[in-house]
Motif scaffolding. Structure first.
Motif, short mmCIF file in Angstrom:
data_model
loop_
_atom_site.label_atom_id
_atom_site.label_comp_id
_atom_site.label_asym_id
_atom_site.label_seq_id
_atom_site.Cartn_x
_atom_site.Cartn_y
_atom_site.Cartn_z
N GLY A 31 21.95 -15.27 -15.67
CA GLY A 31 20.94 -14.26 -15.99
C GLY A 31 20.06 -14.67 -17.16
O GLY A 31 20.23 -15.70 -17.79
N GLY A 32 19.10 -13.78 -17.48
CA GLY A 32 18.19 -14.03 -18.59
C GLY A 32 18.89 -13.84 -19.92
O GLY A 32 20.02 -13.40 -20.01
N ARG A 33 18.16 -14.18 -20.98
CA ARG A 33 18.72 -14.08 -22.33
C ARG A 33 17.86 -13.20 -23.21
O ARG A 33 16.64 -13.16 -23.05
CB ARG A 33 18.82 -15.46 -22.96
N ALA A 34 18.51 -12.55 -24.15
CA ALA A 34 17.82 -11.76 -25.16
C ALA A 34 17.25 -12.72 -26.21
O ALA A 34 17.63 -13.90 -26.25
CB ALA A 34 18.79 -10.77 -25.80
N PRO A 35 16.36 -12.24 -27.07
CA PRO A 35 15.82 -13.12 -28.12
C PRO A 35 16.88 -13.75 -29.02
O PRO A 35 16.68 -14.84 -29.56
CB PRO A 35 14.91 -12.19 -28.93
N ASN A 36 18.05 -13.09 -29.18
CA ASN A 36 19.10 -13.67 -30.02
C ASN A 36 20.00 -14.64 -29.26
O ASN A 36 20.99 -15.12 -29.77
CB ASN A 36 19.94 -12.58 -30.67
N GLY A 37 19.66 -14.94 -27.99
CA GLY A 37 20.42 -15.89 -27.20
C GLY A 37 21.56 -15.29 -26.40
O GLY A 37 22.28 -15.99 -25.70
N ASN A 38 21.74 -13.99 -26.49
CA ASN A 38 22.81 -13.30 -25.77
C ASN A 38 22.37 -13.03 -24.33
O ASN A 38 21.25 -12.59 -24.10
CB ASN A 38 23.13 -11.98 -26.48
N SER A 39 23.26 -13.29 -23.37
CA SER A 39 22.89 -13.09 -21.96
C SER A 39 23.62 -11.92 -21.31
O SER A 39 23.59 -11.78 -20.09
CB SER A 39 23.16 -14.37 -21.16
N VAL A 40 24.27 -11.05 -22.11
CA VAL A 40 25.01 -9.92 -21.56
C VAL A 40 24.05 -8.78 -21.24
O VAL A 40 23.27 -8.35 -22.09
CB VAL A 40 26.10 -9.43 -22.54
N SER A 41 24.11 -8.30 -20.01
CA SER A 41 23.36 -7.12 -19.59
C SER A 41 24.38 -6.03 -19.29
O SER A 41 25.22 -6.19 -18.39
CB SER A 41 22.54 -7.42 -18.35
#
Length: 128
Positions: A81-91
């Motif tokens: 999946g995609g990533r948040a700006p902080n590099g986290n990919s948990v949705s």
């Protein structure tokens, strides 16, 4: 006695897989705000069970091909999946869906186990 029955063995493996998947999902949710954390998930039960059971081909004679050789361990595959700006990919939405899938898999394993026991009871003449 029950370990020799394939349906009981499969139900037990499916229950263990659902429990392990629930642990991985819980770890994802616990690390939802951890910078750089990448969401993980288990491979589907059908792939891991088929590889562990090795029943794609069964050799009945020494000259027959045998398809065994896959590892029986459950591997953790990273989510794509995609990533948040902080590099986290948990949705969290995806984790909620995965939790529902794991619960459904666990419920299915219990239903298979219960059905197998009912068939055994019927075979020996007892009522369920």
């Amino acid at each position: 006695m029950l370990d020799g029955l394939e349906t009981i063995r499969m139900a037990r493996a499916m229950t263990a897989h659902a429990a392990e998947r629930t642990k991985v999902i819980a770890g994802n949710v616990a690390n939802a705000d951890t910078p750089g954390f990448r969401a993980r998930d288990l491979q589907p039960f059908s792939e891991t069970y088929r590889r562990a059971a090795g029943d794609a081909l069964r050799a009945t004679r020494a000259g027959h091909l045998d398809a065994r050789g896959g590892a029986a361990s459950v591997r953790i595959a990273e989510d794509q999946g995609g990533r948040a700006p902080n590099g986290n990919s948990v949705s969290l939405e995806d984790e909620m869906v995965r939790t529902a899938e794991a619960k459904r898999q666990h419920d299915l394993s219990l239903a298979v186990y219960r059905s197998s026991l009912n068939m055994l009871r019927s075979a020996i003449g007892r009522k369920g």
